[in-house]
Design a protein around this motif. Sequence first.
Motif, PDB file in Angstrom:
ATOM      1  N   VAL A 218       2.082  13.155 -11.943  1.00  0.00           N
ATOM      2  CA  VAL A 218       1.675  12.999 -13.337  1.00  0.00           C
ATOM      3  C   VAL A 218       0.592  14.011 -13.703  1.00  0.00           C
ATOM      4  O   VAL A 218      -0.408  14.138 -13.016  1.00  0.00           O
ATOM      5  N   GLY A 219       0.840  14.739 -14.775  1.00  0.00           N
ATOM      6  CA  GLY A 219      -0.156  15.707 -15.223  1.00  0.00           C
ATOM      7  C   GLY A 219      -0.133  17.012 -14.457  1.00  0.00           C
ATOM      8  O   GLY A 219      -0.841  17.942 -14.794  1.00  0.00           O
ATOM      9  N   ALA A 220       0.700  17.092 -13.444  1.00  0.00           N
ATOM     10  CA  ALA A 220       0.755  18.355 -12.697  1.00  0.00           C
ATOM     11  C   ALA A 220       1.838  19.238 -13.284  1.00  0.00           C
ATOM     12  O   ALA A 220       2.901  18.770 -13.650  1.00  0.00           O
ATOM     13  N   THR A 221       1.564  20.519 -13.412  1.00  0.00           N
ATOM     14  CA  THR A 221       2.564  21.420 -13.952  1.00  0.00           C
ATOM     15  C   THR A 221       3.745  21.541 -13.003  1.00  0.00           C
ATOM     16  O   THR A 221       4.891  21.476 -13.404  1.00  0.00           O
ATOM     17  N   ALA A 222       3.455  21.687 -11.731  1.00  0.00           N
ATOM     18  CA  ALA A 222       4.528  21.748 -10.750  1.00  0.00           C
ATOM     19  C   ALA A 222       4.108  20.919  -9.554  1.00  0.00           C
ATOM     20  O   ALA A 222       3.029  21.093  -9.027  1.00  0.00           O
ATOM     21  N   LEU A 223       4.976  19.986  -9.163  1.00  0.00           N
ATOM     22  CA  LEU A 223       4.610  19.039  -8.117  1.00  0.00           C
ATOM     23  C   LEU A 223       4.181  19.735  -6.829  1.00  0.00           C
ATOM     24  O   LEU A 223       3.168  19.415  -6.246  1.00  0.00           O
ATOM     25  N   ASN A 224       4.958  20.702  -6.397  1.00  0.00           N
ATOM     26  CA  ASN A 224       4.649  21.358  -5.127  1.00  0.00           C
ATOM     27  C   ASN A 224       3.308  22.032  -5.161  1.00  0.00           C
ATOM     28  O   ASN A 224       2.513  21.937  -4.237  1.00  0.00           O
ATOM     29  N   GLU A 225       3.086  22.693  -6.286  1.00  0.00           N
ATOM     30  CA  GLU A 225       1.826  23.375  -6.481  1.00  0.00           C
ATOM     31  C   GLU A 225       0.676  22.387  -6.347  1.00  0.00           C
ATOM     32  O   GLU A 225      -0.229  22.546  -5.544  1.00  0.00           O
ATOM     33  N   ARG A 226       0.782  21.302  -7.121  1.00  0.00           N
ATOM     34  CA  ARG A 226      -0.292  20.331  -7.162  1.00  0.00           C
ATOM     35  C   ARG A 226      -0.490  19.679  -5.798  1.00  0.00           C
ATOM     36  O   ARG A 226      -1.603  19.528  -5.332  1.00  0.00           O
ATOM     37  N   SER A 227       0.613  19.284  -5.155  1.00  0.00           N
ATOM     38  CA  SER A 227       0.430  18.522  -3.925  1.00  0.00           C
ATOM     39  C   SER A 227      -0.139  19.399  -2.819  1.00  0.00           C
ATOM     40  O   SER A 227      -0.751  18.901  -1.894  1.00  0.00           O
ATOM     41  N   SER A 228       0.042  20.709  -2.927  1.00  0.00           N
ATOM     42  CA  SER A 228      -0.571  21.537  -1.889  1.00  0.00           C
ATOM     43  C   SER A 228      -2.038  21.821  -2.197  1.00  0.00           C
ATOM     44  O   SER A 228      -2.762  22.325  -1.363  1.00  0.00           O
ATOM     45  N   ARG A 229      -2.479  21.489  -3.427  1.00  0.00           N
ATOM     46  CA  ARG A 229      -3.870  21.754  -3.801  1.00  0.00           C
ATOM     47  C   ARG A 229      -4.728  20.491  -3.781  1.00  0.00           C
ATOM     48  O   ARG A 229      -5.870  20.512  -4.211  1.00  0.00           O
ATOM     49  N   SER A 230      -4.166  19.381  -3.355  1.00  0.00           N
ATOM     50  CA  SER A 230      -4.954  18.149  -3.314  1.00  0.00           C
ATOM     51  C   SER A 230      -4.815  17.486  -1.943  1.00  0.00           C
ATOM     52  O   SER A 230      -3.870  17.755  -1.205  1.00  0.00           O
ATOM     53  N   HIS A 231      -5.786  16.645  -1.614  1.00  0.00           N
ATOM     54  CA  HIS A 231      -5.692  15.852  -0.392  1.00  0.00           C
ATOM     55  C   HIS A 231      -5.102  14.494  -0.763  1.00  0.00           C
ATOM     56  O   HIS A 231      -5.511  13.920  -1.768  1.00  0.00           O
ATOM     57  N   SER A 232      -4.171  13.991   0.035  1.00  0.00           N
ATOM     58  CA  SER A 232      -3.764  12.614  -0.219  1.00  0.00           C
ATOM     59  C   SER A 232      -4.119  11.750   0.984  1.00  0.00           C
ATOM     60  O   SER A 232      -3.997  12.183   2.129  1.00  0.00           O
ATOM     61  N   VAL A 233      -4.620  10.558   0.684  1.00  0.00           N
ATOM     62  CA  VAL A 233      -5.066   9.661   1.749  1.00  0.00           C
ATOM     63  C   VAL A 233      -4.356   8.323   1.591  1.00  0.00           C
ATOM     64  O   VAL A 233      -4.549   7.619   0.597  1.00  0.00           O
ATOM     65  N   LEU A 234      -3.518   7.998   2.554  1.00  0.00           N
ATOM     66  CA  LEU A 234      -2.883   6.685   2.587  1.00  0.00           C
ATOM     67  C   LEU A 234      -3.657   5.852   3.602  1.00  0.00           C
ATOM     68  O   LEU A 234      -3.796   6.255   4.753  1.00  0.00           O
ATOM     69  N   THR A 235      -4.191   4.730   3.149  1.00  0.00           N
ATOM     70  CA  THR A 235      -4.982   3.906   4.065  1.00  0.00           C
ATOM     71  C   THR A 235      -4.311   2.554   4.273  1.00  0.00           C
ATOM     72  O   THR A 235      -3.950   1.886   3.307  1.00  0.00           O
ATOM     73  N   VAL A 236      -4.140   2.206   5.528  1.00  0.00           N
ATOM     74  CA  VAL A 236      -3.557   0.924   5.879  1.00  0.00           C
ATOM     75  C   VAL A 236      -4.663   0.073   6.503  1.00  0.00           C
ATOM     76  O   VAL A 236      -5.214   0.424   7.541  1.00  0.00           O
ATOM     77  N   HIS A 237      -5.034  -1.005   5.814  1.00  0.00           N
ATOM     78  CA  HIS A 237      -6.079  -1.900   6.327  1.00  0.00           C
ATOM     79  C   HIS A 237      -5.424  -3.064   7.060  1.00  0.00           C
ATOM     80  O   HIS A 237      -4.474  -3.658   6.547  1.00  0.00           O
ATOM     81  N   VAL A 238      -5.963  -3.370   8.212  1.00  0.00           N
ATOM     82  CA  VAL A 238      -5.404  -4.447   9.011  1.00  0.00           C
ATOM     83  C   VAL A 238      -6.485  -5.480   9.292  1.00  0.00           C
ATOM     84  O   VAL A 238      -7.615  -5.146   9.614  1.00  0.00           O
ATOM     85  N   ARG A 239      -6.122  -6.760   9.088  1.00  0.00           N
ATOM     86  CA  ARG A 239      -7.051  -7.825   9.419  1.00  0.00           C
ATOM     87  C   ARG A 239      -6.307  -8.784  10.329  1.00  0.00           C
ATOM     88  O   ARG A 239      -5.216  -9.246   9.992  1.00  0.00           O
ATOM     89  N   GLY A 240      -6.872  -9.037  11.482  1.00  0.00           N
ATOM     90  CA  GLY A 240      -6.198  -9.931  12.427  1.00  0.00           C
ATOM     91  C   GLY A 240      -7.066 -11.133  12.759  1.00  0.00           C
ATOM     92  O   GLY A 240      -8.272 -11.002  12.926  1.00  0.00           O
ATOM     93  N   ARG A 241      -6.440 -12.302  12.812  1.00  0.00           N
ATOM     94  CA  ARG A 241      -7.184 -13.507  13.211  1.00  0.00           C
ATOM     95  C   ARG A 241      -6.607 -14.007  14.525  1.00  0.00           C
ATOM     96  O   ARG A 241      -5.411 -14.287  14.631  1.00  0.00           O
ATOM     97  N   GLU A 242      -7.470 -14.050  15.524  1.00  0.00           N
ATOM     98  CA  GLU A 242      -7.017 -14.548  16.819  1.00  0.00           C
ATOM     99  C   GLU A 242      -6.869 -16.055  16.732  1.00  0.00           C
ATOM    100  O   GLU A 242      -7.783 -16.762  16.336  1.00  0.00           O
ATOM    101  N   LEU A 243      -5.680 -16.531  17.107  1.00  0.00           N
ATOM    102  CA  LEU A 243      -5.371 -17.931  16.851  1.00  0.00           C
ATOM    103  C   LEU A 243      -6.186 -18.886  17.716  1.00  0.00           C
ATOM    104  O   LEU A 243      -6.563 -19.961  17.279  1.00  0.00           O
ATOM    105  N   VAL A 244      -6.495 -18.484  18.930  1.00  0.00           N
ATOM    106  CA  VAL A 244      -7.241 -19.384  19.813  1.00  0.00           C
ATOM    107  C   VAL A 244      -8.719 -19.426  19.439  1.00  0.00           C
ATOM    108  O   VAL A 244      -9.285 -20.487  19.189  1.00  0.00           O
TER     109      VAL A 244
END
Length: 360
Positions: A218-244
Motif C-alpha cells: 500500500v502506497g508503494a509505487t512498485a512492490l519490489n522496490e519498496r520491499s527491498s528498501r524496508s525491513h520487515s519483522v514478523l514476530t511470533v510470541h509464545v507463552r507456555g504454561r507448565e501443567l504440573v
Amino acid sequence: SSYHKLLEENRLLYNQVQDLKGAIRVYCRVRPFLPGQSNGPSTVDYIGENGDMMIVNPLKHGKDARRVFSFNKVFGTSVTQEQIYADTQSLIRSVLDGYNVCIFAYGQTGSGKTYTMSGPDLTTEETWGVNYRALRDLFHISKERAGSIKYEVFVQMIEIYNEQVRDLLVSDGSNRRLDIRNTSQLNGINVPDAFLVPVTCTQDVLDLMRIGQKNRAVGATALNERSSRSHSVLTVHVRGRELVSNSILRGCLHLVDLAGSERVDKSEAVGERLKEAQHINRSLSALGDVISALAQKSPHIPYRNSKLTQVLQDSLGGHAKTLMFVHINPELNAIGETLSTLKFAERVSSIELGAAQSNK
Ligand code: ADP
C-alpha cells in the motif's frame, strides 16, 4: 599453494575465535548464477568445509586479490532449502523453551534473501524457506509437548521504512503508523503496540503473512522496490504454561527480512532515494554497532540509534540467540557489495554475544 596457506592461517585464528563464540551464528549462502546470466567466473573461488571461503577480487592483482572469510557455515550454490534450515530447528526449540530468537536475512538486493526466508514457490514444501519451516516446527513441537506444556501463540508483523514503523496486520489495510514508545505488555513482555493476532496453526500464520505482504504494497509505487528498501519483522510470541508446576515461560521468534544492504551511489541518489539510502545505511550500521557493543560488554548498548534495534532490544543480547544468514551474489560486478557484506558479517560474527550481558 599460497591460498591453502592463507586458509590454514585463517582457520587457526578462527578456531581461537570459535571458542569465544556465544549465541550469534552467521551462515553465508552463495546464490547460483541465474538462467540468462553469464555462467561465471564467480567471485567465490573456494568454499571450505569448516565455514571458510575464498573471495577473488577481479579488480585487484596478486596477493591482494584474494581474501578469506570465516563464518559458522558457508553454503554453496547446490545446497537445498532443507539443508539451509537443518540447524535452525534447535533455535525453534529454544523459543518454546522460553528464549528470544532473532533470525536475520542480510545482503544486497537480488542476493537471495527472499529465497532463503520464504522460498521461490510456496506450493511445494520442498522449496519452502526458513520462515515456513520454522513455523511448521514451532507448532509441531508445541503439539508434541501438549501433555506437559500448554502453549499460546501470537503474531505481529511490522515494517520499518525510513525510520517509521508501520503495522502490517491492520485489517483495514490503512498501514497504521506506530509509535513504538507506546509498547503494550504481552504476558509481561514489552512489545510494540502493533496488532497482535492469536494463531493456532501454520496456516493461520501463512494467511497473516499474505495480508502483511499485501499491506506492505500500500502506497508503494512498485512492490519490489519498496520491499527491498524496508525491513520487515514478523514476530511470533509464545507463552507456555507448565501443567504440573503451573509456571509460565515466554519466548519469541523474530524473522527479520532486512532492507537491501547496497550502497547507493551518492552522486546519483537524490530526493527520496537518497533519504531511503541514508535510513537503511544508518539502521544496518546501528544493528552492527549494537551487536559489537554487546560483544565488548560495553556499559552502553546503543539500542536507541535506530528503530530496528529498538524494536529488537529485548531479543538482542542477554539470553537471546541470533542467527544471521548473509547472502552473496557471485557475479563479478557485485564484488564491491560482496566484500562489504562479508565485512559486515565478519564484524557481527567474530564475537561473543550470548555471555555478553548474561549474569544469570
Ligand atoms: P533478494 O530477496 O535478496 O532481493 P531474491 O531472493 O529475490 O533476492 O533472489 C533474486 C533472484 O535469484 C530470484 O529470482 C531468486 O529466485 C533467485 N535465487 C536466489 N537464491 C537462489 C538459490 N539459492 N537458488 C536458485 N535461485 C535463487
